[in-house]
Write a protein that holds these residues in place. Sequence first.
Motif, PDB file in Angstrom:
ATOM      1  N   ILE A  59       0.907  -1.150   0.018  1.00 31.07           N
ATOM      2  CA  ILE A  59      -0.060  -0.038   0.006  1.00 31.07           C
ATOM      3  C   ILE A  59       0.639   1.328  -0.088  1.00 31.07           C
ATOM      4  O   ILE A  59       1.713   1.508   0.883  1.00 31.07           O
ATOM      5  CB  ILE A  59      -0.924  -0.034   1.278  1.00 31.07           C
ATOM      6  N   LEU A  60       0.575   1.925  -1.214  1.00 26.69           N
ATOM      7  CA  LEU A  60       1.642   3.130  -1.182  1.00 26.69           C
ATOM      8  C   LEU A  60       0.895   4.635  -0.864  1.00 26.69           C
ATOM      9  O   LEU A  60       1.544   5.592  -0.794  1.00 26.69           O
ATOM     10  CB  LEU A  60       2.229   3.285  -2.621  1.00 26.69           C
ATOM     11  N   TYR A  61      -0.328   4.509  -0.861  1.00 26.97           N
ATOM     12  CA  TYR A  61      -1.005   5.806  -0.641  1.00 26.97           C
ATOM     13  C   TYR A  61      -2.233   5.343   0.559  1.00 26.97           C
ATOM     14  O   TYR A  61      -2.783   4.588   0.773  1.00 26.97           O
ATOM     15  CB  TYR A  61      -1.744   6.087  -1.857  1.00 26.97           C
ATOM     16  N   PRO A  62      -2.541   6.698   0.975  1.00 28.09           N
ATOM     17  CA  PRO A  62      -3.663   6.626   2.123  1.00 28.09           C
ATOM     18  C   PRO A  62      -5.103   6.019   1.646  1.00 28.09           C
ATOM     19  O   PRO A  62      -5.290   6.425   0.277  1.00 28.09           O
ATOM     20  CB  PRO A  62      -3.636   8.071   2.705  1.00 28.09           C
ATOM     21  N   HIS A  63      -5.658   5.436   2.165  1.00 32.79           N
ATOM     22  CA  HIS A  63      -7.123   5.020   1.582  1.00 32.79           C
ATOM     23  C   HIS A  63      -8.087   5.310   2.815  1.00 32.79           C
ATOM     24  O   HIS A  63      -7.745   5.476   4.092  1.00 32.79           O
ATOM     25  CB  HIS A  63      -7.102   3.365   1.392  1.00 32.79           C
ATOM     26  N   LYS A  64      -9.467   5.421   2.524  1.00 31.73           N
ATOM     27  CA  LYS A  64     -10.291   5.570   3.344  1.00 31.73           C
ATOM     28  C   LYS A  64     -11.705   4.404   3.359  1.00 31.73           C
ATOM     29  O   LYS A  64     -11.745   4.173   2.062  1.00 31.73           O
ATOM     30  CB  LYS A  64     -11.019   7.002   3.047  1.00 31.73           C
ATOM     31  N   ARG A  65     -11.962   4.136   4.396  1.00 35.18           N
ATOM     32  CA  ARG A  65     -13.008   3.236   4.364  1.00 35.18           C
ATOM     33  C   ARG A  65     -14.265   3.321   3.556  1.00 35.18           C
ATOM     34  O   ARG A  65     -14.664   4.569   4.191  1.00 35.18           O
ATOM     35  CB  ARG A  65     -13.324   2.313   5.622  1.00 35.18           C
ATOM     36  N   VAL A  66     -14.771   2.866   2.807  1.00 33.90           N
ATOM     37  CA  VAL A  66     -16.145   3.158   1.938  1.00 33.90           C
ATOM     38  C   VAL A  66     -17.154   2.263   2.452  1.00 33.90           C
ATOM     39  O   VAL A  66     -17.138   1.247   1.664  1.00 33.90           O
ATOM     40  CB  VAL A  66     -15.886   3.365   0.562  1.00 33.90           C
ATOM     41  N   GLY A  67     -18.041   2.300   3.507  1.00 27.84           N
ATOM     42  CA  GLY A  67     -19.174   1.289   3.721  1.00 27.84           C
ATOM     43  C   GLY A  67     -18.652   0.314   4.011  1.00 27.84           C
ATOM     44  O   GLY A  67     -17.539  -0.173   4.510  1.00 27.84           O
ATOM     45  N   ASN A  68     -19.254  -0.887   3.546  1.00 25.34           N
ATOM     46  CA  ASN A  68     -18.725  -2.275   3.560  1.00 25.34           C
ATOM     47  C   ASN A  68     -18.177  -2.635   2.362  1.00 25.34           C
ATOM     48  O   ASN A  68     -17.744  -3.857   2.149  1.00 25.34           O
ATOM     49  CB  ASN A  68     -19.950  -3.198   4.059  1.00 25.34           C
ATOM     50  N   SER A  69     -18.035  -1.879   1.531  1.00 28.99           N
ATOM     51  CA  SER A  69     -17.338  -2.307   0.356  1.00 28.99           C
ATOM     52  C   SER A  69     -16.004  -1.884  -0.037  1.00 28.99           C
ATOM     53  O   SER A  69     -15.652  -2.740  -0.938  1.00 28.99           O
ATOM     54  CB  SER A  69     -18.280  -1.420  -0.993  1.00 28.99           C
ATOM     55  N   GLY A  70     -15.252  -1.662   0.997  1.00 33.86           N
ATOM     56  CA  GLY A  70     -13.844  -1.426   0.927  1.00 33.86           C
ATOM     57  C   GLY A  70     -13.461  -0.354   1.179  1.00 33.86           C
ATOM     58  O   GLY A  70     -13.879   0.286   1.830  1.00 33.86           O
ATOM     59  N   PHE A  71     -12.372   0.036   0.503  1.00 35.67           N
ATOM     60  CA  PHE A  71     -11.485   1.149   0.452  1.00 35.67           C
ATOM     61  C   PHE A  71     -11.378   2.085  -0.615  1.00 35.67           C
ATOM     62  O   PHE A  71     -11.385   1.449  -1.861  1.00 35.67           O
ATOM     63  CB  PHE A  71     -10.010   0.723   1.081  1.00 35.67           C
ATOM     64  N   LYS A  72     -11.257   3.527  -0.512  1.00 28.81           N
ATOM     65  CA  LYS A  72     -11.049   4.239  -1.879  1.00 28.81           C
ATOM     66  C   LYS A  72      -9.650   5.264  -1.408  1.00 28.81           C
ATOM     67  O   LYS A  72      -9.546   5.854  -0.386  1.00 28.81           O
ATOM     68  CB  LYS A  72     -12.179   5.132  -1.815  1.00 28.81           C
ATOM     69  N   LYS A  73      -8.931   5.240  -2.547  1.00 30.36           N
ATOM     70  CA  LYS A  73      -7.680   5.965  -2.479  1.00 30.36           C
ATOM     71  C   LYS A  73      -8.064   7.322  -2.347  1.00 30.36           C
ATOM     72  O   LYS A  73      -8.787   7.840  -2.914  1.00 30.36           O
ATOM     73  CB  LYS A  73      -7.046   5.818  -3.881  1.00 30.36           C
TER      74      LYS A  73
END
Length: 79
Positions: A59-73
């Motif tokens: 993982i090279l960049y920060p991510h944010k949790r998006v609901g129950n569907s995973g993560f978004k860069k």
Amino acid sequence: MNEIKTVCSRDCYDTCFMKVLIGGSHIRIEGDKENPVTRGFLCPRGVADIKRLYSSERILYPHKRVGNSGFKKISWESS
């Protein structure tokens, strides 16, 4: 070949001393015999850190949790 002395970043009880040897594009990790506990021994996880560094799954960049569907860069500024 440059030598950098450091400690393993794993959170185990030994805090193994490590030597990172850098020569051009070649990097090698080995145990440092100056550690009175491990005396140069590195566990398989410590030795494999070089694989983790160059992994295509790193993982090279920060991510944010998006609901129950995973993560978004996201950007570094919004983290």
